[in-house]
Enzyme design. Structure first.
Site, PDB file in Angstrom:
ATOM      1  N   SER A  69       0.834  -1.209   0.000  1.00 35.07           N
ATOM      2  CA  SER A  69       0.000   0.000   0.000  1.00 35.07           C
ATOM      3  C   SER A  69       0.862   1.251   0.000  1.00 35.07           C
ATOM      4  O   SER A  69       2.013   1.220   0.413  1.00 35.07           O
ATOM      5  CB  SER A  69      -0.871   0.056   1.259  1.00 35.07           C
ATOM      6  OG  SER A  69      -1.525  -1.153   1.465  1.00 35.07           O
TER       7      SER A  69
HETATM    8  N1  SAH Z   1       0.156  -5.455   4.219  1.00 39.34           N
HETATM    9  C1  SAH Z   1       0.904  -5.744   3.017  1.00 39.34           C
HETATM   10  C2  SAH Z   1       0.137  -5.500   1.725  1.00 39.34           C
HETATM   11  C3  SAH Z   1      -0.788  -6.556   1.504  1.00 39.34           C
HETATM   12  S1  SAH Z   1      -1.309  -6.921  -0.129  1.00 39.34           S
HETATM   13  C4  SAH Z   1       2.215  -5.009   2.967  1.00 39.34           C
HETATM   14  O1  SAH Z   1       2.500  -4.215   3.866  1.00 39.34           O
HETATM   15  O2  SAH Z   1       2.959  -5.258   2.022  1.00 39.34           O
HETATM   16  C5  SAH Z   1      -2.605  -8.003   0.419  1.00 39.34           C
HETATM   17  C6  SAH Z   1      -2.133  -9.364   0.903  1.00 39.34           C
HETATM   18  O3  SAH Z   1      -3.256 -10.022   1.458  1.00 39.34           O
HETATM   19  C7  SAH Z   1      -1.600 -10.258  -0.200  1.00 39.34           C
HETATM   20  O4  SAH Z   1      -0.314 -10.715   0.108  1.00 39.34           O
HETATM   21  C8  SAH Z   1      -2.614 -11.390  -0.251  1.00 39.34           C
HETATM   22  O5  SAH Z   1      -2.044 -12.644  -0.590  1.00 39.34           O
HETATM   23  C9  SAH Z   1      -3.137 -11.400   1.180  1.00 39.34           C
HETATM   24  N2  SAH Z   1      -4.443 -12.033   1.362  1.00 39.34           N
HETATM   25  C10 SAH Z   1      -5.557 -11.956   0.574  1.00 39.34           C
HETATM   26  N3  SAH Z   1      -6.548 -12.699   1.103  1.00 39.34           N
HETATM   27  C11 SAH Z   1      -6.067 -13.266   2.243  1.00 39.34           C
HETATM   28  C12 SAH Z   1      -6.609 -14.152   3.231  1.00 39.34           C
HETATM   29  N4  SAH Z   1      -7.866 -14.633   3.140  1.00 39.34           N
HETATM   30  N5  SAH Z   1      -5.830 -14.511   4.263  1.00 39.34           N
HETATM   31  C13 SAH Z   1      -4.556 -14.077   4.365  1.00 39.34           C
HETATM   32  N6  SAH Z   1      -3.985 -13.239   3.473  1.00 39.34           N
HETATM   33  C14 SAH Z   1      -4.734 -12.844   2.415  1.00 39.34           C
END
Ligand code: SAH
Length: 219
Positions: A69
């Site tokens: 993000s």
């Molecule tokens: N917080 C992260 C950005 C996340 S991008 C950072 O600082 O880089 C969103 C992430 O959520 C992705 O890696 C994706 O694989 C994960 N995600 C999506 N659905 C999910 C779920 N049900 N459980 C765990 N992770 C999930």
């Protein structure tokens, strides 16, 4: 400090300070949080080829079709988690690059983070080790079920967008605890804060956002 961590040129402290100025202009006021963001090497969390853009206020690709993000959103969500006073435990759903979890780990005693893509989680764990962040516990699982065995949590943060408020997660908050999430309805996505009350929960809408979707199941 190790040169990789302290950065040079476009990853130097001067460049980072410009980002902090920008976050202030956008209304981020928590000085402790601004210090953490100014000190944390975001360039280690993005592909090396994009390191020179790491301190722009922009989302960047982190592989596996996911994005880190923009710093403003990381700051805003963290501020929303902390604005009722200090908290001592937080659960993050969607570890991704590990950047948001690292910011949280500098401000909160115990950070639990859950990621559904194992390759992504492995890379994030290497970053936590490199930065000496020992208060992050990470799990490869579908975050939609939460982490019952370690709850209830003072705060929960979702960094992928669900289409409804996951009540299983609300139940893993302490009463008075807050969950910050990007909620999708149709084409619209809004950052909301859910506060657990004695009997139910309250919802406050903050602003429009744009996150990748929350997906169920593990990879
Ligand atoms: N917080 C992260 C950005 C996340 S991008 C950072 O600082 O880089 C969103 C992430 O959520 C992705 O890696 C994706 O694989 C994960 N995600 C999506 N659905 C999910 C779920 N049900 N459980 C765990 N992770 C999930």
């Amino acid at each position: 400090m190790n040169k990789d961590l302290s950065g040079i040129g476009m990853t130097s402290q001067r460049t980072r300070n410009r980002l902090i100025d920008r976050l202030r202009v956008q209304g981020i006021e928590d000085e402790k949080l601004l210090n953490v963001i100014g000190a944390l090497p975001r360039h280690l969390f993005v592909d090396e080829a994009l390191a020179h853009r790491a301190y722009e206020d922009t989302a960047l690709p982190i592989g596996f079709n996911q994005t880190i993000s923009r710093p403003y959103i990381v700051a805003r969500m963290t501020e929303l988690l902390l604005c009722q006073g200090p908290i001592s435990s937080v659960l993050e759903i969607g570890t991704g690059s590990g950047y948001q979890a690292s910011v949280l780990a500098k401000l909160i005693d115990r950070v639990y983070t859950v990621e559904r893509i194992s390759g992504m989680l492995e890379r994030a764990v290497l970053k936590f080790e490199m930065l000496g962040l020992r208060n992050i516990q990470s799990y490869h699982s579908d975050g939609l079920t939460g982490l019952t065995q370690y709850g209830p949590f003072d705060g929960i943060i979702l960094t992928a967008s669900p289409t409804h408020i996951p009540e299983v997660l609300v139940e893993q908050l302490v009463v008075g605890g807050r969950m910050v999430l990007p909620l999708s309805s149709g084409d619209l996505q809004e950052l909301v804060v859910v506060t657990r009350t004695n009997a139910d929960f309250e919802v406050e809408v903050v602003e429009r956002v744009n996150f990748v979707p929350l997906v169920s199941g593990k990879l």
